[in-house]
Design a protein around this motif. Structure first.
Motif, PDB file in Angstrom:
ATOM      1  N   TYR A  34       0.782  -0.790   0.173  1.00 54.28           N
ATOM      2  CA  TYR A  34       0.180   0.256  -0.270  1.00 54.28           C
ATOM      3  C   TYR A  34       0.892   1.707  -0.225  1.00 54.28           C
ATOM      4  O   TYR A  34       0.592   1.865  -0.359  1.00 54.28           O
ATOM      5  N   LYS A  43       3.133   1.450  -3.766  1.00 57.77           N
ATOM      6  CA  LYS A  43       2.760   1.625  -4.266  1.00 57.77           C
ATOM      7  C   LYS A  43       3.195   0.398  -5.805  1.00 57.77           C
ATOM      8  O   LYS A  43       2.927   1.241  -6.457  1.00 57.77           O
ATOM      9  N   GLY A  46      -2.091   4.406  -7.425  1.00 57.19           N
ATOM     10  CA  GLY A  46      -2.670   4.775  -6.608  1.00 57.19           C
ATOM     11  C   GLY A  46      -2.364   3.863  -5.565  1.00 57.19           C
ATOM     12  O   GLY A  46      -1.575   2.897  -5.662  1.00 57.19           O
ATOM     13  N   SER A  47      -2.813   3.395  -3.864  1.00 59.94           N
ATOM     14  CA  SER A  47      -2.599   2.386  -3.297  1.00 59.94           C
ATOM     15  C   SER A  47      -3.186   1.021  -3.177  1.00 59.94           C
ATOM     16  O   SER A  47      -4.100   0.938  -2.922  1.00 59.94           O
ATOM     17  N   ASN A  77      -4.700  -2.586  -2.294  1.00 63.88           N
ATOM     18  CA  ASN A  77      -5.140  -2.796  -1.204  1.00 63.88           C
ATOM     19  C   ASN A  77      -5.155  -4.861  -0.983  1.00 63.88           C
ATOM     20  O   ASN A  77      -4.114  -5.162  -0.172  1.00 63.88           O
ATOM     21  N   GLU A  89      -7.061   1.239  -3.100  1.00 64.97           N
ATOM     22  CA  GLU A  89      -7.791   1.693  -2.417  1.00 64.97           C
ATOM     23  C   GLU A  89      -8.336   3.356  -2.247  1.00 64.97           C
ATOM     24  O   GLU A  89      -9.794   3.892  -2.729  1.00 64.97           O
ATOM     25  N   ASN A  90      -7.188   4.402  -2.923  1.00 64.46           N
ATOM     26  CA  ASN A  90      -8.008   5.535  -2.422  1.00 64.46           C
ATOM     27  C   ASN A  90      -7.773   6.251  -3.813  1.00 64.46           C
ATOM     28  O   ASN A  90      -7.911   7.092  -4.098  1.00 64.46           O
ATOM     29  N   GLN A  91      -8.197   5.219  -5.160  1.00 64.55           N
ATOM     30  CA  GLN A  91      -8.476   5.450  -5.812  1.00 64.55           C
ATOM     31  C   GLN A  91     -10.298   5.083  -6.665  1.00 64.55           C
ATOM     32  O   GLN A  91     -10.312   5.609  -7.580  1.00 64.55           O
ATOM     33  N   GLY A  92     -10.543   4.343  -6.162  1.00 70.51           N
ATOM     34  CA  GLY A  92     -11.846   3.624  -5.570  1.00 70.51           C
ATOM     35  C   GLY A  92     -12.394   3.262  -7.151  1.00 70.51           C
ATOM     36  O   GLY A  92     -12.855   3.091  -7.796  1.00 70.51           O
ATOM     37  N   ASP A 144     -15.299   7.539  -1.430  1.00 72.16           N
ATOM     38  CA  ASP A 144     -15.389   8.388  -0.214  1.00 72.16           C
ATOM     39  C   ASP A 144     -15.085   7.179   1.001  1.00 72.16           C
ATOM     40  O   ASP A 144     -15.102   6.913   2.026  1.00 72.16           O
ATOM     41  N   SER A 192     -12.771   3.245   1.941  1.00 73.24           N
ATOM     42  CA  SER A 192     -11.980   2.086   1.199  1.00 73.24           C
ATOM     43  C   SER A 192     -12.444   1.120   0.225  1.00 73.24           C
ATOM     44  O   SER A 192     -13.828   0.228   0.541  1.00 73.24           O
ATOM     45  N   SER A 199     -15.266  -2.955   1.676  1.00 69.52           N
ATOM     46  CA  SER A 199     -14.979  -2.591   2.377  1.00 69.52           C
ATOM     47  C   SER A 199     -14.894  -2.121   3.714  1.00 69.52           C
ATOM     48  O   SER A 199     -15.544  -3.056   4.267  1.00 69.52           O
TER      49      SER A 199
END
Length: 319
Positions: free
Chosen positions: A221, A224, A247-248, A250, A266-269, A291, A293, A308
């Protein structure tokens, strides 16, 4: 005119490259929720048994639930702590109660035996049979055992140990910073031994074994990147960088197509479908999770099941 034609050609080439890299996706546009029972939250996993039933999910209060269809919804299937009581634990998301209630994080089936192997943030590695109930601890003493994948041909269990210094309760603390003490581990059910395959991982996520059983992919994570640890061939027992993710990453899961994977970013959805050459074949925007994870993207039955740690439902994307 020559310049205009040249620009047109360049634009067409760029367009086709973007399409080929999976930047655009017209699939998985329909969204539905599999809602958890009242007060249950944080479904970080989504696994299916060999009959295609499920998803089975881990939730914050120490239970493993099984989806039984829209008429029934989720039902209790298994739990990880011998001290757990429904009256005390059901509905809690208090991590300080984890040593009593348990906190299963990830699960994976051995499709030969139908056993479910579980990583719990407080109780380590466990296994439970196809009838569910109290899981049996196989290996403990970890700070925060997180991701897991079972290679059903050999029965070997590959799991990730998030850190040697912090546990799951530290994640929510102000100013928390993950370290680089994560590990990739292998549990051999025949010898009941755990061996360390990789160490020094930063923010390590859930691993997966390739469909040809040649390597394990392990997301980091923090950096990256996705590491590849070789299980077979001339580079056996070595590792390299499989890919760097915008992004990260997961969790990584095998896709339905052999040799392909789904990466939960995760942080890009997003869900990324990639092949064994680290080429991005498809990018699916998980708009309902922008909004929250994205912990896992699991492809089953022509659908993507998204888990999530910040919702009270499992997301289902279909065509």
């Amino acid at each position: 005119m020559k310049t205009s034609c040249s620009l047109l050609v360049v634009n067409l080439i760029v367009w086709f490259l973007l399409l080929g890299s999976g930047v655009f996706s017209s699939d998985y546009k329909t969204f539905n929720k599999l809602v958890l029972p009242p007060t249950a939250t944080n479904p970080r996993s989504a696994a299916f048994d060999r009959a295609g039933e499920g998803p089975y999910v881990t939730v914050a209060d120490g239970r493993i639930l099984k989806w039984k269809g829209p008429a029934t919804g989720f039902v209790d299937f298994a739990y990880t702590s011998p001290n757990r009581t429904k009256k005390f634990c059901d509905g809690t998301d208090d991590l300080d109660l984890g040593p009593i209630c348990g906190r299963p994080v990830a699960l994976s089936f051995n499709y030969k035996t139908s056993d479910i192997y579980i990583t719990d943030a407080f109780f380590g590695l466990l296994v439970v049979g196809f009838n569910g109930g109290l899981a049996t601890q196989l290996s403990g003493g970890y700070k925060y055992l997180s991701g897991i994948d079972v290679e059903s041909f050999t029965g070997n269990v590959y799991m990730t140990d998030a850190s040697l210094t912090y546990d799951i309760r530290n994640l929510a603390q102000s100013g928390f910073k993950p370290d680089s003490t994560g590990r990739l581990l292998k549990y051999d059910p025949r010898t009941q031994r755990v061996t360390i395959l990789l160490s020094g991982l930063a923010g390590v996520g859930g691993p997966t074994v390739s469909s040809d059983r040649k390597y394990v992919l392990v997301p980091e994570y923090v950096t990256k990147k996705i590491q590849r640890y070789w299980l077979q061939g001339p580079t056996k027992d070595t590792n390299d960088i499989f890919m760097t993710v915008f992004g990260s990453p997961n969790n990584v899961k095998r896709a339905v197509n052999d040799g392909e994977f789904w990466v939960a970013v995760e942080n890009q959805g997003q869900g990324l479908r990639v092949n064994g050459s680290a080429m991005i074949l498809q990018t699916v925007p998980l708009t309902e999770f922008f909004d929250a994870s994205v912990d896992v993207v699991q492809e089953t039955n022509d659908a993507l099941y998204v888990g999530s740690s910040h919702t009270d439902f499992v997301g289902v994307y279909t065509n």
